[in-house]
Write a protein that holds these residues in place. Sequence first.
Motif, PDB file in Angstrom:
ATOM      1  N   ARG A 261       7.257   3.712   8.939  1.00  0.00           N
ATOM      2  CA  ARG A 261       7.562   2.034   9.541  1.00  0.00           C
ATOM      3  C   ARG A 261       7.208   1.144   8.814  1.00  0.00           C
ATOM      4  O   ARG A 261       6.656  -0.443   8.324  1.00  0.00           O
ATOM      5  CB  ARG A 261       6.350   1.575  10.077  1.00  0.00           C
ATOM      6  N   PHE A 262       8.464   0.956   7.967  1.00  0.00           N
ATOM      7  CA  PHE A 262       8.980  -0.208   6.770  1.00  0.00           C
ATOM      8  C   PHE A 262       9.066  -0.923   7.437  1.00  0.00           C
ATOM      9  O   PHE A 262      10.414  -1.346   8.102  1.00  0.00           O
ATOM     10  CB  PHE A 262       9.693   0.470   6.260  1.00  0.00           C
ATOM     11  N   GLY A 263       9.246  -2.474   7.248  1.00  0.00           N
ATOM     12  CA  GLY A 263       9.368  -3.599   8.269  1.00  0.00           C
ATOM     13  C   GLY A 263       8.335  -4.095   8.702  1.00  0.00           C
ATOM     14  O   GLY A 263       8.129  -4.558  10.161  1.00  0.00           O
ATOM     15  N   GLN A 264       7.364  -3.321   9.866  1.00  0.00           N
ATOM     16  CA  GLN A 264       6.694  -3.338  10.557  1.00  0.00           C
ATOM     17  C   GLN A 264       5.264  -2.646  10.702  1.00  0.00           C
ATOM     18  O   GLN A 264       4.374  -2.333  10.873  1.00  0.00           O
ATOM     19  CB  GLN A 264       7.012  -1.824  12.193  1.00  0.00           C
ATOM     20  N   GLY A 265       4.726  -3.233   9.125  1.00  0.00           N
ATOM     21  CA  GLY A 265       3.457  -3.457   8.496  1.00  0.00           C
ATOM     22  C   GLY A 265       3.242  -2.080   7.210  1.00  0.00           C
ATOM     23  O   GLY A 265       1.879  -1.790   7.328  1.00  0.00           O
ATOM     24  N   GLY A 266       4.344  -1.239   7.253  1.00  0.00           N
ATOM     25  CA  GLY A 266       3.986  -0.380   6.693  1.00  0.00           C
ATOM     26  C   GLY A 266       4.623  -0.093   4.769  1.00  0.00           C
ATOM     27  O   GLY A 266       5.919  -0.526   5.119  1.00  0.00           O
ATOM     28  N   SER A 267       3.810  -0.216   4.359  1.00  0.00           N
ATOM     29  CA  SER A 267       5.020  -0.313   2.562  1.00  0.00           C
ATOM     30  C   SER A 267       4.961   0.935   1.921  1.00  0.00           C
ATOM     31  O   SER A 267       5.338   1.069   0.920  1.00  0.00           O
ATOM     32  CB  SER A 267       4.094  -1.207   1.733  1.00  0.00           C
ATOM     33  N   GLY A 268       4.212   1.554   2.437  1.00  0.00           N
ATOM     34  CA  GLY A 268       4.518   3.373   1.591  1.00  0.00           C
ATOM     35  C   GLY A 268       3.253   3.056   0.861  1.00  0.00           C
ATOM     36  O   GLY A 268       3.860   4.826  -0.341  1.00  0.00           O
ATOM     37  N   LEU A 269       2.960   2.702   0.126  1.00  0.00           N
ATOM     38  CA  LEU A 269       1.829   2.592  -0.817  1.00  0.00           C
ATOM     39  C   LEU A 269       0.290   3.042  -0.492  1.00  0.00           C
ATOM     40  O   LEU A 269      -0.269   3.599  -1.311  1.00  0.00           O
ATOM     41  CB  LEU A 269       2.044   1.464  -1.642  1.00  0.00           C
ATOM     42  N   GLY A 270      -0.474   2.448   0.681  1.00  0.00           N
ATOM     43  CA  GLY A 270      -1.386   2.679   1.093  1.00  0.00           C
ATOM     44  C   GLY A 270      -2.052   4.330   0.589  1.00  0.00           C
ATOM     45  O   GLY A 270      -3.550   3.993  -0.514  1.00  0.00           O
ATOM     46  N   LEU A 271      -1.304   4.884   1.098  1.00  0.00           N
ATOM     47  CA  LEU A 271      -1.821   6.319   1.047  1.00  0.00           C
ATOM     48  C   LEU A 271      -1.944   7.191  -0.323  1.00  0.00           C
ATOM     49  O   LEU A 271      -2.485   8.092  -0.862  1.00  0.00           O
ATOM     50  CB  LEU A 271      -1.785   6.998   2.475  1.00  0.00           C
ATOM     51  N   HIS A 272      -0.703   6.407  -0.742  1.00  0.00           N
ATOM     52  CA  HIS A 272      -0.894   6.721  -2.645  1.00  0.00           C
ATOM     53  C   HIS A 272      -1.819   6.056  -3.218  1.00  0.00           C
ATOM     54  O   HIS A 272      -2.231   7.221  -4.053  1.00  0.00           O
ATOM     55  CB  HIS A 272       1.205   6.294  -2.444  1.00  0.00           C
ATOM     56  N   ILE A 273      -2.086   5.249  -3.573  1.00  0.00           N
ATOM     57  CA  ILE A 273      -2.893   4.200  -3.458  1.00  0.00           C
ATOM     58  C   ILE A 273      -4.378   4.703  -3.440  1.00  0.00           C
ATOM     59  O   ILE A 273      -5.208   5.061  -4.583  1.00  0.00           O
ATOM     60  CB  ILE A 273      -3.573   3.283  -3.690  1.00  0.00           C
ATOM     61  N   CYS A 274      -4.599   5.359  -2.679  1.00  0.00           N
ATOM     62  CA  CYS A 274      -5.998   6.235  -2.167  1.00  0.00           C
ATOM     63  C   CYS A 274      -6.194   8.122  -2.705  1.00  0.00           C
ATOM     64  O   CYS A 274      -6.778   8.505  -3.546  1.00  0.00           O
ATOM     65  CB  CYS A 274      -6.184   6.861  -0.665  1.00  0.00           C
ATOM     66  N   TYR A 275      -5.295   8.119  -2.929  1.00  0.00           N
ATOM     67  CA  TYR A 275      -4.929   9.505  -3.502  1.00  0.00           C
ATOM     68  C   TYR A 275      -5.003   9.503  -5.233  1.00  0.00           C
ATOM     69  O   TYR A 275      -5.490   9.988  -5.858  1.00  0.00           O
ATOM     70  CB  TYR A 275      -3.318  10.180  -3.253  1.00  0.00           C
ATOM     71  N   ASN A 276      -4.293   8.186  -5.351  1.00  0.00           N
ATOM     72  CA  ASN A 276      -5.193   8.059  -7.343  1.00  0.00           C
ATOM     73  C   ASN A 276      -5.848   7.707  -7.081  1.00  0.00           C
ATOM     74  O   ASN A 276      -6.783   8.373  -8.432  1.00  0.00           O
ATOM     75  CB  ASN A 276      -4.093   6.328  -7.825  1.00  0.00           C
ATOM     76  N   LEU A 277      -6.755   6.797  -6.171  1.00  0.00           N
ATOM     77  CA  LEU A 277      -8.194   6.748  -6.304  1.00  0.00           C
ATOM     78  C   LEU A 277      -9.552   7.774  -6.080  1.00  0.00           C
ATOM     79  O   LEU A 277      -9.837   8.277  -7.382  1.00  0.00           O
ATOM     80  CB  LEU A 277      -8.761   5.922  -5.590  1.00  0.00           C
ATOM     81  N   VAL A 278      -9.044   8.889  -5.311  1.00  0.00           N
ATOM     82  CA  VAL A 278      -9.516   9.440  -5.489  1.00  0.00           C
ATOM     83  C   VAL A 278      -9.672  10.986  -6.376  1.00  0.00           C
ATOM     84  O   VAL A 278     -10.795  11.321  -6.862  1.00  0.00           O
ATOM     85  CB  VAL A 278      -9.163  10.785  -4.017  1.00  0.00           C
ATOM     86  N   THR A 279      -7.959  11.286  -6.154  1.00  0.00           N
ATOM     87  CA  THR A 279      -7.861  12.415  -7.676  1.00  0.00           C
ATOM     88  C   THR A 279      -8.560  11.600  -8.965  1.00  0.00           C
ATOM     89  O   THR A 279      -8.314  12.826 -10.266  1.00  0.00           O
ATOM     90  CB  THR A 279      -6.405  13.186  -7.451  1.00  0.00           C
ATOM     91  N   GLY A 280      -8.344  10.433  -9.460  1.00  0.00           N
ATOM     92  CA  GLY A 280      -8.611   9.871 -10.320  1.00  0.00           C
ATOM     93  C   GLY A 280     -10.333   9.595 -10.699  1.00  0.00           C
ATOM     94  O   GLY A 280     -10.847  10.539 -11.337  1.00  0.00           O
ATOM     95  N   ILE A 281     -10.173   8.275 -10.417  1.00  0.00           N
ATOM     96  CA  ILE A 281     -11.930   7.643 -10.930  1.00  0.00           C
ATOM     97  C   ILE A 281     -13.123   8.064 -10.166  1.00  0.00           C
ATOM     98  O   ILE A 281     -14.073   8.356 -10.633  1.00  0.00           O
ATOM     99  CB  ILE A 281     -11.768   6.272 -10.621  1.00  0.00           C
ATOM    100  N   LEU A 282     -12.240   8.384  -8.867  1.00  0.00           N
ATOM    101  CA  LEU A 282     -14.019   9.450  -8.293  1.00  0.00           C
ATOM    102  C   LEU A 282     -13.917  10.620  -8.767  1.00  0.00           C
ATOM    103  O   LEU A 282     -14.648  11.549  -8.152  1.00  0.00           O
ATOM    104  CB  LEU A 282     -13.392   9.220  -6.911  1.00  0.00           C
ATOM    105  N   GLY A 283     -13.023  11.874  -8.978  1.00  0.00           N
ATOM    106  CA  GLY A 283     -12.294  12.763  -9.956  1.00  0.00           C
ATOM    107  C   GLY A 283     -12.939  13.912  -8.060  1.00  0.00           C
ATOM    108  O   GLY A 283     -13.017  14.765  -8.423  1.00  0.00           O
TER     109      GLY A 283
END
Length: 502
Positions: A450-472
Amino acid sequence: MTLLMKSRLTRRYFLHIYPILTLFLCLFVLVLLYQESENKRENKQSFLQNNVQQLSRILSEPLWQYSDNVINAIVDSAFEGSNLLCIKLTYEDSVREPLQKGQCADVEGEFISADFPIVYQVSDRVFILGNIYISSRFDYVFSDTIKDIKYILAVSMMIYLVLAFVTLRTFHFKLLMPLYDFLKSIDRYKLTGERLTVDYKSDDELGELISLYNEGLKKQVQIENDLLQARERAEETLNSLKATQAELIQAEKMASLGGLVAGVSHEINTPLGNAITVSTTLMSKTNEFNEYLVSGKIKRSLLSDYVNNMLEGCMILDRNLQRASGLIAHFKQLAVDQTSMSRRTFELKDTVDDVIISLKPTFKNTPHAVSNEIKDVISLDSYPGPLGQVLTNIICNALVHAFQDDVAGRITLTADCMASNSVRIVVSDDGVGVKPEDISHVFDPFYSTRFGQGGSGLGLHICYNLVTGILGGKISMESEVGVGSRVIIEIPLVAPSKYEVS
């Protein structure tokens, strides 16, 4: 060097090779400059389009509320300190005069522009409030390209000199010196009385060599030609690999920069939007209370309701502003210190409740609901800020992608302790689900349906980085089309240290 300068073959080599080399480098420089100019034009156009869409989203609420002061402040802030030529805001109704900053008409020189409608959604109705238009001179892009000319010319000149030195040195040691040595050997043969007859005649060293050893020279020429072709193929392959490497490095740099910038705007939008909504509500309540105060109809119940509303609103406002401040600090120091957010012991259920409370304004005008069904007391020694950001992103992602506008949906959060001293958090929804071909890409950057309809394609990617990174921990998604989706997060009860994360 004396032999090199006196050789007739050297002069022929220079007359034939170096003009071609010079022409090739000139064409190479021109192609680089043209590509650089086009890339900057495209980047500038994309930048303007992103800016005008962001302004459209920011201005929708003030336009709906008729907050002219806020509108003027937003437009002034966007115009000041930028290279924009013009910002023009037109309203859908014909009563209000358009708002304009800069020169929008009779512009000299080449310029680029972008525009986007301003819409406001109330429940399932969408209102078109106006249109935002911005433009920028292309002179800025051209001036940036001019700055790169010196660098490109310097690099090209360096390449030219290196090639000249390498070819000259190669010519001297690989061709001229062997020819000279071979001619001296031929002279020795001549002193012995041996005669050689050939049909080829020439006035250079190569001709003299062919006149002595015609058949041997033919074989030598064939060998040299084969070696030269192999060398050219190897050089073409090497140049292609170098060009591909440079493109990949540049693409990675641009992707990182674009991801960081888009991530900031994507993540900070929710807490700031909630803060603006709460502040608007508080202002309305204050005005209403002031009317009762002026009219002398103030009652104890009204005063009590007003104080309660103010306390609740201030708490929500403070929480969202604190979250926005934390997000800004996180993105600012993300590259150098992943532990910039505070670590402490906290209750998982309380953190989930805080996230849900902060998202209440987001769900207010929708038929959807979110509930916290965590019953057990689960204590974590971890980072509540990143965990709250992960849960916020997942819930907002479900709100955008999981539900149809006319069907009420429900998002549920549950958690259970695992035997491996970890906790399993499940965020489930009863929405439309994710297609099997999309499930493996949901955590990829810039992947959105849903590009252009409220989705940027980054929200879940940032979740993945935080969970696998600082949260371990680790994160995954399960989904069934028409039934719903489940995002599963497994993180340790005690987060790893900074060194273990790195």
